[in-house]
Design a protein around this motif. Structure first.
Motif, PDB file in Angstrom:
ATOM      1  N   TRP A 201      35.671  28.607  32.605  1.00  6.85           N
ATOM      2  CA  TRP A 201      34.972  29.526  33.507  1.00  6.85           C
ATOM      3  C   TRP A 201      35.972  30.238  34.416  1.00  6.85           C
ATOM      4  N   ARG A 202      36.904  29.488  35.027  1.00 11.51           N
ATOM      5  CA  ARG A 202      37.894  30.088  35.926  1.00 11.51           C
ATOM      6  C   ARG A 202      38.776  31.103  35.186  1.00 11.51           C
ATOM      7  N   ARG A 203      39.225  30.770  33.984  1.00  6.51           N
ATOM      8  CA  ARG A 203      40.066  31.708  33.221  1.00  6.51           C
ATOM      9  C   ARG A 203      39.309  32.994  32.914  1.00  6.51           C
ATOM     10  N   GLU A 204      38.028  32.875  32.589  1.00 10.75           N
ATOM     11  CA  GLU A 204      37.239  34.060  32.296  1.00 10.75           C
ATOM     12  C   GLU A 204      37.111  34.952  33.536  1.00 10.75           C
ATOM     13  N   VAL A 205      36.874  34.348  34.682  1.00 15.16           N
ATOM     14  CA  VAL A 205      36.760  35.106  35.930  1.00 15.16           C
ATOM     15  C   VAL A 205      38.081  35.774  36.273  1.00 15.16           C
ATOM     16  N   VAL A 206      39.167  35.034  36.222  1.00  8.41           N
ATOM     17  CA  VAL A 206      40.481  35.574  36.579  1.00  8.41           C
ATOM     18  C   VAL A 206      40.882  36.691  35.621  1.00  8.41           C
ATOM     19  N   GLY A 207      40.531  36.557  34.365  1.00  6.97           N
ATOM     20  CA  GLY A 207      40.864  37.584  33.386  1.00  6.97           C
ATOM     21  C   GLY A 207      40.216  38.925  33.677  1.00  6.97           C
ATOM     22  N   ARG A 208      39.151  38.929  34.445  1.00  2.00           N
ATOM     23  CA  ARG A 208      38.461  40.170  34.797  1.00  2.00           C
ATOM     24  C   ARG A 208      38.922  40.761  36.125  1.00  2.00           C
ATOM     25  N   CYS A 209      39.746  40.055  36.859  1.00  6.34           N
ATOM     26  CA  CYS A 209      40.178  40.509  38.187  1.00  6.34           C
ATOM     27  C   CYS A 209      41.103  41.711  38.091  1.00  6.34           C
ATOM     28  N   LYS A 210      41.019  42.529  39.097  1.00 11.20           N
ATOM     29  CA  LYS A 210      41.889  43.706  39.235  1.00 11.20           C
ATOM     30  C   LYS A 210      42.589  43.606  40.586  1.00 11.20           C
ATOM     31  N   PRO A 211      43.754  44.240  40.728  1.00 16.25           N
ATOM     32  CA  PRO A 211      44.426  44.218  42.028  1.00 16.25           C
ATOM     33  C   PRO A 211      43.520  44.822  43.109  1.00 16.25           C
ATOM     34  N   ASN A 212      43.623  44.294  44.326  1.00 23.60           N
ATOM     35  CA  ASN A 212      42.846  44.842  45.426  1.00 23.60           C
ATOM     36  C   ASN A 212      43.771  45.616  46.377  1.00 23.60           C
ATOM     37  N   ALA A 213      43.238  46.086  47.487  1.00 25.04           N
ATOM     38  CA  ALA A 213      44.003  46.909  48.424  1.00 25.04           C
ATOM     39  C   ALA A 213      45.256  46.196  48.934  1.00 25.04           C
ATOM     40  N   ALA A 214      45.177  44.900  49.116  1.00 21.52           N
ATOM     41  CA  ALA A 214      46.344  44.154  49.605  1.00 21.52           C
ATOM     42  C   ALA A 214      47.485  44.185  48.591  1.00 21.52           C
TER      43      ALA A 214
ATOM     44  N   ASP B   8      32.868  38.233  43.530  1.00 18.56           N
ATOM     45  CA  ASP B   8      32.312  39.502  43.088  1.00 18.56           C
ATOM     46  C   ASP B   8      31.970  39.541  41.599  1.00 18.56           C
ATOM     47  N   SER B   9      32.315  38.522  40.867  1.00 16.43           N
ATOM     48  CA  SER B   9      32.118  38.563  39.419  1.00 16.43           C
ATOM     49  C   SER B   9      30.676  38.282  39.026  1.00 16.43           C
ATOM     50  N   ALA B  10      30.339  38.722  37.846  1.00 19.37           N
ATOM     51  CA  ALA B  10      29.011  38.426  37.309  1.00 19.37           C
ATOM     52  C   ALA B  10      28.850  36.927  37.106  1.00 19.37           C
ATOM     53  N   LEU B  11      29.941  36.241  36.824  1.00 22.48           N
ATOM     54  CA  LEU B  11      29.852  34.800  36.620  1.00 22.48           C
ATOM     55  C   LEU B  11      29.475  34.078  37.905  1.00 22.48           C
TER      56      LEU B  11
END
Length: 85
Positions: free
Chosen positions: A38-51, A8-11
């Motif tokens: 690249w992976r660290r940048e993507v993970v840094g933008r993640c938010k918790p999901n419904a699970a 879902d990321s812009a990257l």
């Protein structure tokens, strides 16, 4: 990292994420570093999901009933904790 976050990321709009070649890191360390940056940048933008929130709610409900829930996870991204679990 959360694959959903990467997808879902812009990257993820890049033609394809950088991938370290099979001979790396010995012969092409810069490609390996590019991939992990690249992976660290993507993970840094993640938010918790419904699970993540559902697990936190399960823990809370179990605690209210005097029960214990054990969640076994790699949790390398810290999103369980951010989500409350």
């Amino acid at each position: 990292p959360c694959e959903m976050c990467i997808r879902d990321s812009a990257l993820a709009a890049r033609p394809s994420p950088p991938r370290p070649p099979s001979h790396a890191p010995q012969r092409d360390p810069s490609t390996v570093w590019e991939f992990y940056h690249w992976r660290r940048e993507v993970v840094g933008r993640c938010k918790p999901n419904a699970a993540h929130y559902a697990l936190a709610a399960l823990e809370q409900r179990a605690a209210e009933e005097g029960k214990e829930v054990s969640i076994i996870s790699q949790n390398v991204d810290g999103l369980h904790a951010v989500g409350g679990a």
